[in-house]
Write an enzyme that holds these catalytic residues in place. Structure first.
Site, short mmCIF file in Angstrom:
data_model
loop_
_atom_site.label_atom_id
_atom_site.label_comp_id
_atom_site.label_asym_id
_atom_site.label_seq_id
_atom_site.Cartn_x
_atom_site.Cartn_y
_atom_site.Cartn_z
N SER A 1 0.88 -1.17 0.00
CA SER A 1 0.00 0.00 0.00
C SER A 1 0.91 1.21 0.00
O SER A 1 2.08 1.12 0.33
CB SER A 1 -0.91 0.01 1.23
OG SER A 1 -0.15 0.20 2.41
N THR A 2 0.40 2.35 -0.36
CA THR A 2 1.22 3.55 -0.47
C THR A 2 1.90 3.87 0.86
O THR A 2 3.08 4.19 0.93
CB THR A 2 0.36 4.75 -0.91
OG1 THR A 2 -0.31 4.40 -2.12
CG2 THR A 2 1.22 5.97 -1.15
#
Length: 457
Positions: free
Chosen positions: A21-22
């Protein structure tokens, strides 16, 4: 006696699964290159043949696995018998949801596909090993739930203060000092878009004409989403005064009604049905469908339009079997529209004078909500207690019945002045259709085709 040669075991085909995920990629070092390097080294060391690398970038493990495109592609190869084992670095790269884990595990078991983590050790063949996995997934899901609740609370607090929680507001708005405000450069375009759509009820026409007027390319789907975005009237989530309205709330609500009705239905023949989308069968509630018929008058074919209830004609489940002639309905409206407006206004004023439920003290409830939030921040109450009481107070606010706003009957009377029929005869069919749609919201017809008019006020 000949010696038998033993065949070497087949090379196992490994799928390398990578998920980031970012936030994780930035804070925890779970970058795609780092994960890939680790997995490829593990495959080389253990004699696996890499059958594919599947990367889900910017995907949360909390979301359903069906939302991970690379993961779903990998499952298809599992079902096709092209994978023997799946490698990933840690269990949290795989799942943080117990239900999804067991759902996917059934698929892997059915195709004899194993999985391994390169940085953790798990045993799926014993009861204790499976219990350990279950515990680890439960802990990961709980941590994720807690993080999600904290983030939601922070965002909710920002929204209640009218602060922007996104960086790219829709066209016509911009972020300034952490708040959403109208953008002087593009706000006129958005205002004209709403005005144009309310006048003509055609998104494609608004896209074309407003785009040409302001020299900007507008897209149909994007424009449809813009017209339905409550941020334009200053509303976001539960905050009814989140930002300064770009579109007056009354105008925005009128546009929403138009979008729901989808009043103008385009057809490829180019025929104009004056009352398309306005006529409703009062027996079954369905919109009445238009059709055309031809007859011969003085050696010429004459086309006329009819409307009928589709439930009655196609499915025979409605008693309303009479068709209504467009030309006759138009003549009736021109003769009776003003007296119908008078009756509609009298009916509205009678209903508006009826007693309404007492108004709640909105300010007091908002103060209680603020105190409740502070109790949660100071750890005097649990999140569950906060959410229960919050829903209770929100319910009281939502139950408030405001005094109905008086419709703009003057606007209708201006449209239906004594000279309107003279101008009506000079209108084109499209202009006539637009005229009726601008003043009438719905015409209900019973089995005898007696009309009941609901005005657009």
């Amino acid at each position: 006696m000949k010696k038998t040669q033993s065949c070497p075991p087949p090379v196992r085909r490994a799928a390398l699964y990578i998920r980031v995920s970012t936030e994780e990629q930035a804070k925890k070092g779970y970058s795609i290159p780092a994960q890939r390097e680790d997995l490829e080294e593990y495959a080389r060391t253990n004699g696996y043949a890499v059958a594919g690398v599947f990367v889900d970038e910017g995907k949360s493990a909390r979301k359903r696995y069906t939302a991970r495109s690379a993961f779903m592609e990998m499952l298809e190869k599992v079902k096709a018998g092209e994978i023997d084992v799946i490698l990933f670095i840690k269990l949290d790269r795989w799942f943080r949801n117990i239900a999804d884990y067991y759902e996917v595990q059934k698929i892997l078991d059915a195709h004899n596909v194993a999985w391994k983590t390169t940085q953790e050790h798990y045993d799926t063949e014993t009861t204790n090993g499976r219990l350990y996995i279950n515990i680890r997934l439960s802990v990961a899901q709980d941590e994720s739930d807690r993080d999600s609740d904290r983030i939601k609370f922070v965002f909710q607090n920002k929204v209640s203060r009218g602060e922007a929680i996104f960086g790219n507001p829709p066209l016509g708005l911009k972020v300034e000092d952490k708040h959403i405000v109208p953008d002087p450069e593009t706000a006129p375009l958005v205002r004209e878009l709403f005005r144009h759509y309310e006048s003509h009820r055609s998104i494609s026409r608004a896209v074309r004409e407003v785009g040409e007027q302001f020299g900007r390319i507008l897209w149909l789907d994007g424009t449809r989403r813009m017209l339905a975005n409550p941020l334009y009237k200053g509303v976001y989530r539960d905050n009814l005064t989140y930002c300064e309205p770009l579109i007056p709330p009354e105008e925005f609500d009128r546009v929403q009604e138009l979008l729901k009705e989808r009043s103008i239905r385009h057809n490829q023949t180019g025929r104009i049905y004056l009352f398309s989308g306005l006529l409703v069968c009062s027996e079954c509630g369905r919109k009445m469908a238009g059709r055309y018929a031809t007859t011969k008058r003085k050696a010429h074919n004459w086309e006329y339009h009819l409307y009928r209830c589709p439930t009655a004609m196609q499915y025979h489940r409605c008693p309303h079997r009479k068709e209504v002639n467009e030309e006759k309905l138009e003549a009736w409206l021109l003769e009776h529209i003003q007296e119908e407006l008078n009756a509609y206004q009298m009916q509205w004023e009678a209903s508006a004078s009826a007693p309404v439920r007492p108004k709640v003290d909105k300010a007091a409830i908002l103060r209680k909500l603020e105190k409740l939030k502070q109790l949660y921040i100071d750890d005097y109450i649990t999140l569950e207690e906060y959410q229960t009481d919050y829903q209770k107070y929100r319910g009281k606010l939502d139950a408030e019945q405001p005094k109905p706003q008086r419709p703009d009957f003057d606007r209708l009377r201006t449209c239906l002045n004594a000279e309107f029929q003279t101008g009506y005869t000079a209108m084109s069919p499209i202009q006539r259709r637009d005229f009726w749609h601008s003043i009438i919201k719905e015409i209900r017809l019973n089995t005898e085709n007696s009309p009941q008019i609901l005005f657009r006020v």
